[in-house]
Write a protein that holds these residues in place. Structure first.
Motif, PDB file in Angstrom:
ATOM      1  N   PRO A 182       0.805  -1.229   0.000  1.00 39.04           N
ATOM      2  CA  PRO A 182       0.000   0.000   0.000  1.00 39.04           C
ATOM      3  C   PRO A 182       0.833   1.272   0.000  1.00 39.04           C
ATOM      4  CG  PRO A 182      -0.024  -1.028   2.162  1.00 39.04           C
ATOM      5  CD  PRO A 182       0.644  -2.002   1.239  1.00 39.04           C
ATOM      6  N   ASP A 183       2.046   1.185   0.532  1.00 39.07           N
ATOM      7  CA  ASP A 183       2.879   2.387   0.583  1.00 39.07           C
ATOM      8  C   ASP A 183       3.197   2.915  -0.813  1.00 39.07           C
ATOM      9  OD1 ASP A 183       2.874   2.196   3.295  1.00 39.07           O
ATOM     10  OD2 ASP A 183       4.870   1.297   3.458  1.00 39.07           O
ATOM     11  N   TRP A 184       3.283   2.003  -1.782  1.00 42.67           N
ATOM     12  CA  TRP A 184       3.591   2.431  -3.149  1.00 42.67           C
ATOM     13  C   TRP A 184       2.519   3.381  -3.672  1.00 42.67           C
ATOM     14  CZ3 TRP A 184       1.345   2.318  -7.949  1.00 42.67           C
ATOM     15  CH2 TRP A 184       2.181   2.544  -9.049  1.00 42.67           C
ATOM     16  N   GLY A 185       1.256   3.012  -3.509  1.00 41.25           N
ATOM     17  CA  GLY A 185       0.175   3.857  -3.989  1.00 41.25           C
ATOM     18  C   GLY A 185       0.160   5.208  -3.319  1.00 41.25           C
ATOM     19  N   THR A 186       0.406   5.228  -2.013  1.00 41.83           N
ATOM     20  CA  THR A 186       0.431   6.500  -1.290  1.00 41.83           C
ATOM     21  C   THR A 186       1.564   7.382  -1.774  1.00 41.83           C
ATOM     22  OG1 THR A 186      -0.502   5.420   0.663  1.00 41.83           O
ATOM     23  CG2 THR A 186       0.610   7.537   0.997  1.00 41.83           C
ATOM     24  N   ARG A 187       2.725   6.758  -1.934  1.00 39.33           N
ATOM     25  CA  ARG A 187       3.921   7.501  -2.329  1.00 39.33           C
ATOM     26  C   ARG A 187       3.784   8.059  -3.747  1.00 39.33           C
ATOM     27  NH1 ARG A 187       6.901   3.588  -1.218  1.00 39.33           N
ATOM     28  NH2 ARG A 187       7.284   2.720  -3.301  1.00 39.33           N
ATOM     29  N   VAL A 188       3.471   7.198  -4.700  1.00 41.50           N
ATOM     30  CA  VAL A 188       3.374   7.618  -6.100  1.00 41.50           C
ATOM     31  C   VAL A 188       2.192   8.563  -6.311  1.00 41.50           C
ATOM     32  CG1 VAL A 188       2.902   6.776  -8.431  1.00 41.50           C
ATOM     33  CG2 VAL A 188       4.573   5.601  -6.994  1.00 41.50           C
ATOM     34  N   GLY A 189       1.064   8.274  -5.662  1.00 39.55           N
ATOM     35  CA  GLY A 189      -0.101   9.143  -5.802  1.00 39.55           C
ATOM     36  C   GLY A 189       0.174  10.560  -5.346  1.00 39.55           C
ATOM     37  N   GLY A 190       0.915  10.700  -4.264  1.00 35.98           N
ATOM     38  CA  GLY A 190       1.243  12.039  -3.782  1.00 35.98           C
ATOM     39  C   GLY A 190       2.118  12.802  -4.751  1.00 35.98           C
ATOM     40  N   TRP A 191       3.113  12.118  -5.318  1.00 35.23           N
ATOM     41  CA  TRP A 191       3.979  12.789  -6.295  1.00 35.23           C
ATOM     42  C   TRP A 191       3.183  13.249  -7.518  1.00 35.23           C
ATOM     43  CZ3 TRP A 191       7.795   8.148  -5.818  1.00 35.23           C
ATOM     44  CH2 TRP A 191       8.555   8.290  -4.649  1.00 35.23           C
ATOM     45  N   LEU A 192       2.262  12.419  -7.984  1.00 32.24           N
ATOM     46  CA  LEU A 192       1.479  12.772  -9.173  1.00 32.24           C
ATOM     47  C   LEU A 192       0.495  13.891  -8.873  1.00 32.24           C
ATOM     48  CD1 LEU A 192       0.790   9.202 -10.574  1.00 32.24           C
ATOM     49  CD2 LEU A 192       2.328  10.922 -11.541  1.00 32.24           C
ATOM     50  N   ARG A 193      -0.161  13.830  -7.732  1.00 28.02           N
ATOM     51  CA  ARG A 193      -1.134  14.871  -7.387  1.00 28.02           C
ATOM     52  C   ARG A 193      -0.472  16.245  -7.334  1.00 28.02           C
ATOM     53  NH1 ARG A 193      -2.691  12.763  -3.070  1.00 28.02           N
ATOM     54  NH2 ARG A 193      -1.159  13.856  -1.769  1.00 28.02           N
ATOM     55  N   ASP A 194       0.732  16.302  -6.791  1.00 26.36           N
ATOM     56  CA  ASP A 194       1.443  17.581  -6.699  1.00 26.36           C
ATOM     57  C   ASP A 194       2.130  17.952  -8.008  1.00 26.36           C
ATOM     58  OD1 ASP A 194       0.670  17.647  -4.057  1.00 26.36           O
ATOM     59  OD2 ASP A 194       2.579  16.875  -3.295  1.00 26.36           O
ATOM     60  N   GLY A 195       2.632  16.943  -8.715  1.00 23.34           N
ATOM     61  CA  GLY A 195       3.491  17.226  -9.862  1.00 23.34           C
ATOM     62  C   GLY A 195       2.794  17.468 -11.176  1.00 23.34           C
ATOM     63  N   LEU A 196       1.670  16.791 -11.436  1.00 19.15           N
ATOM     64  CA  LEU A 196       1.027  16.915 -12.749  1.00 19.15           C
ATOM     65  C   LEU A 196       0.617  18.353 -13.083  1.00 19.15           C
ATOM     66  CD1 LEU A 196      -1.068  13.622 -12.881  1.00 19.15           C
ATOM     67  CD2 LEU A 196       0.726  14.299 -14.483  1.00 19.15           C
ATOM     68  N   PRO A 197      -0.036  19.095 -12.168  1.00 21.86           N
ATOM     69  CA  PRO A 197      -0.365  20.489 -12.517  1.00 21.86           C
ATOM     70  C   PRO A 197       0.865  21.344 -12.774  1.00 21.86           C
ATOM     71  CG  PRO A 197      -1.665  19.740 -10.626  1.00 21.86           C
ATOM     72  CD  PRO A 197      -0.600  18.715 -10.859  1.00 21.86           C
ATOM     73  N   LEU A 198       1.937  21.092 -12.045  1.00 23.69           N
ATOM     74  CA  LEU A 198       3.163  21.860 -12.268  1.00 23.69           C
ATOM     75  C   LEU A 198       3.792  21.523 -13.611  1.00 23.69           C
ATOM     76  CD1 LEU A 198       4.746  21.653  -8.693  1.00 23.69           C
ATOM     77  CD2 LEU A 198       3.536  23.579  -9.725  1.00 23.69           C
TER      78      LEU A 198
END
Length: 667
Positions: free
Chosen positions: A239-255
């Motif tokens: 489960p840590d993978w989803g939390t980790r990668v999801g956070g990077w994408l949520r912050d990074g995609l708009p930027l």
């Protein structure tokens, strides 16, 4: 994107010091004690452990001599530093085992035999230990999960007499990273085996993945013009993978959207991001599948890998085809965004060792077709090239180029906004990209292309290109607002510089014709039509040359007709005018026809004027000859009156008449 697995350090079999050749002298394992072994790794995903058993047959090959006998009292073998529950049995009894650390990856297991081993004697020992997946950093070496297994493995033994076996429950897609093990599945277990191997040089990394239901998390990501949906699909036991990668994408995609300057392109369905292992990804840490709007990312991927693959949503095959540019700018923007978020990342660094494998980036092959050395150089060098391009172009310049590329804008466009037509073949390689970068920014990117992108043969083309572009600029100036013809622009677009240069020479001839026509028309007080420009822009150089010839012919005919008609007329010509129309009318018709764009009509009218003017005298003579006596007399009187009137007009023009006498006075 390549991210080679972090492998355990290659391990050589380390044996204890040589025994001394003394009478019945004890010795630890070294030269003279030959080991044959079978190492078995039994993977138990449900327990998150690997049970390792090593069956070792140790044979003393040191011959007895008159000086004495040598026997061995034990052996030392390397095992993983994380190994626990280490034990050994031999001769039907438990053996003493002591552990000695070597480095962060390895430690020695020192096994003491229950009896000395003399010449030609063989001592059988079973060593056992457990490797556990205790969790921790995603870059750790050992993973043992129901969904995925990964660990380093090597055999114990010497002299090429060793075998290895890895056993997993059936249903796993398994391989070893070094491709050194044979894989079989009999329905009860998946096995990876190798026999007759040299343990002093053998090491591999075992990878096994089992398809299972995923744990999916849906993220709503705010973009400039829409709210995007991202589905993060992770293994249920990670489960840590989803939390980790999801956070990077949520912050990074708009930027990423803001930095690149193009709208987020996934609009018809959610973006999927799936966790995978080596079997699915090969030697790569992730990749973007544009046809499925799916990112596959490895279980141990870091923030840089995640943002790099996210950037590929914009930088993939529909934007440009050049791999170096796709990968280079995916990495460039990943670094930019990671810095904005405040993440520490492990980005590519071009080392001196990599430079030894340097090659022009246009020669970088497709993923899976290059060896690791070339892949390493390609990724690192493409980032260097992208950074150099970005520094020269600036943020706004880069964004203008991406818009031009996405819109499929021609490099040599009309007003710099002409798009490729439907079905028209795109020039989607380094040549078009170089043109677009220079046209959109006004900077010289040639040196960057020479340093990183192209080979010496292609670099030689840049000289021809520079000459053609200089001529093109002069041609645009000479045209003074006229559009460059389609054929010339496409020759430049496709780098057919010989064709383009030849056409531009013809264009300058048309420009010279235009100037000559304008001068000739002005001398006749005529206003040229726009037909020459329309022919040039719409139909091409040949049509313009033909139009120029037609107009030149019309103007020459008008000038000649005007000159002939304006010549002084004889008496007989004046008589001819009494019954015929003035040829000057045809000259006027010719002028009107020219200004209406009817060059043929102008030539015809001018010819009629000349014909009528030349026929006046004959017509006047004919009128005189055919007339009777009375008529002749009347004609003579009329002619005399006409001549008298002409003399009076001439006299009036030269000598003004005397003042008239005053009228008589009246009462």
């Amino acid at each position: 994107m390549q991210r080679p697995p972090a492998l355990l350090a290659c391990l050589a079999l380390v044996l204890a010091a040589l025994g001394s050749f003394l009478p019945a002298a004890p010795a630890r394992a070294g030269q003279g004690l030959v080991l044959s072994s079978h190492t078995r790794y039994e993977v138990r995903p449900a327990d998150r452990i690997i049970v390792v058993t090593v069956d070792i047959a140790a044979t003393n090959v040191v011959a007895d001599t008159a000086a004495g006998r040598t026997y061995f009292t034990g052996i030392s073998v390397p095992i993983p530093a994380s190994a626990t529950n280490v034990s050994a049995v031999g001769g039907g009894v438990g053996l003493g085992v002591s552990l000695e650390p070597i480095d962060e990856f390895t430690k020695f297991a020192d096994i003491t035999f229950s009896t000395g081993v003399f010449h030609r004697q063989t001592y059988n020992t079973r060593l056992s230990f457990v490797i556990s997946d205790g969790g921790g950093e995603p870059t750790r070496e050992t993973w043992v999960r129901q969904s995925f297994v990964a660990f380093g493995a090597w055999p114990i033994g010497s002299d090429g007499d060793a075998s290895i076996e890895v056993v997993l429950p059936s249903g796993y897609e398994a391989t070893d990273h070094m491709d050194r093990l044979e894989v079989t599945d009999d329905g009860t277990a998946t096995r990876l085996t190798a026999n007759g191997i040299d343990p002093s040089t053998f090491f591999t990394y075992v990878i096994a993945e089992k398809e299972s239901e995923r744990t999916e998390t849906t993220l709503e990501v705010p973009f400039a013009n829409l709210s995007g949906e991202v589905i993060v699909s992770a293994w249920p036991d990670d489960p840590d993978w989803g939390t980790r990668v999801g956070g990077w994408l949520r912050d990074g995609l708009p930027l990423l959207e803001d930095a690149i300057g193009l709208d987020y392109p996934v609009t018809t369905r959610p973006l999927r991001v799936d966790e995978h292992a080596y079997n699915h990804l090969g030697d790569y840490a992730g990749y973007f599948i544009s046809t499925l709007d799916t990112i596959a990312i490895r279980f141990d991927a870091d923030a840089f890998v995640t943002l790099h693959e996210a950037a590929h949503i914009w930088f993939e095959g529909t934007l440009v085809d050049e791999r170096w540019l796709l990968e280079g700018f995916a990495s460039y923007y990943a670094e930019q965004v990671a810095t904005q978020i405040g993440l520490e990342i492990d980005a590519y660094e071009l080392t001196d060792e990599m430079r030894a494998d340097a090659f022009p980036l246009t020669e970088w092959g497709e993923p899976g077709n290059e060896d690791l050395e070339r892949e390493d150089y390609g990724y690192a060098a493409s980032v260097e090239a992208a950074q150099a391009i970005a520094e020269l172009a600036g943020t706004e310049g880069l964004q203008k180029v991406w818009v031009a590329v996405l819109d499929e804008r021609r490099a040599y466009a009309l007003e710099n906004d002409e798009l490729l037509e439907d079905g028209e073949q795109r020039v989607n390689d380094w040549k078009r990209l170089l043109d677009l970068f220079e046209i959109e920014t006004g900077a010289d990117f040639g040196p960057i292309w020479v340093e990183w992108v192209i080979d010496d043969r292609d670099a030689a083309l840049l000289d021809d290109r520079a000459a053609a572009r200089a001529e093109y600029a002069e041609t645009v100036t000479a045209l003074d607002g006229w559009r460059v013809p389609e054929s010339t622009r496409m020759a430049m677009e496709w780098w057919r510089f010989d064709d383009a240069t030849a056409e531009m020479a013809s264009i300058h001839e048309v420009v010279a014709d235009r100037a000559e026509l304008e001068a000739d028309a002005a001398a006749l007080d005529l206003e040229p039509t726009d037909d020459l420009r329309r022919a040039f822009e719409d139909e091409g150089i040949a049509a313009a040359a033909a139009e120029a010839d037609d107009q030149a012919e019309a103007l020459a005919a008008i000038a000649e007709a005007g000159s002939i008609v304006a010549e002084a007329r004889s008496a007989l010509e004046e008589v001819g005018l009494l019954w015929e129309a003035d040829p000057a009318i045809h000259v006027a018709d010719a002028r009107d026809a020219y200004e209406d764009g009817d060059d043929a009509g102008a030539v015809e009218a001018a010819a009629a004027a000349v014909t009528d003017r030349e026929a006046l005298e004959d017509r006047g003579r004919t009128r005189v000859i055919l007339a009777g006596g009375g008529i002749l007399g009347l004609d003579a009187l009329a002619m005399a009156a006409l001549f008298a009137a002409r003399r009076r007009r001439r006299s009036t023009a030269v000598d003004p008449p005397a003042a008239a006498a005053p009228p008589p006075a009246t009462a």
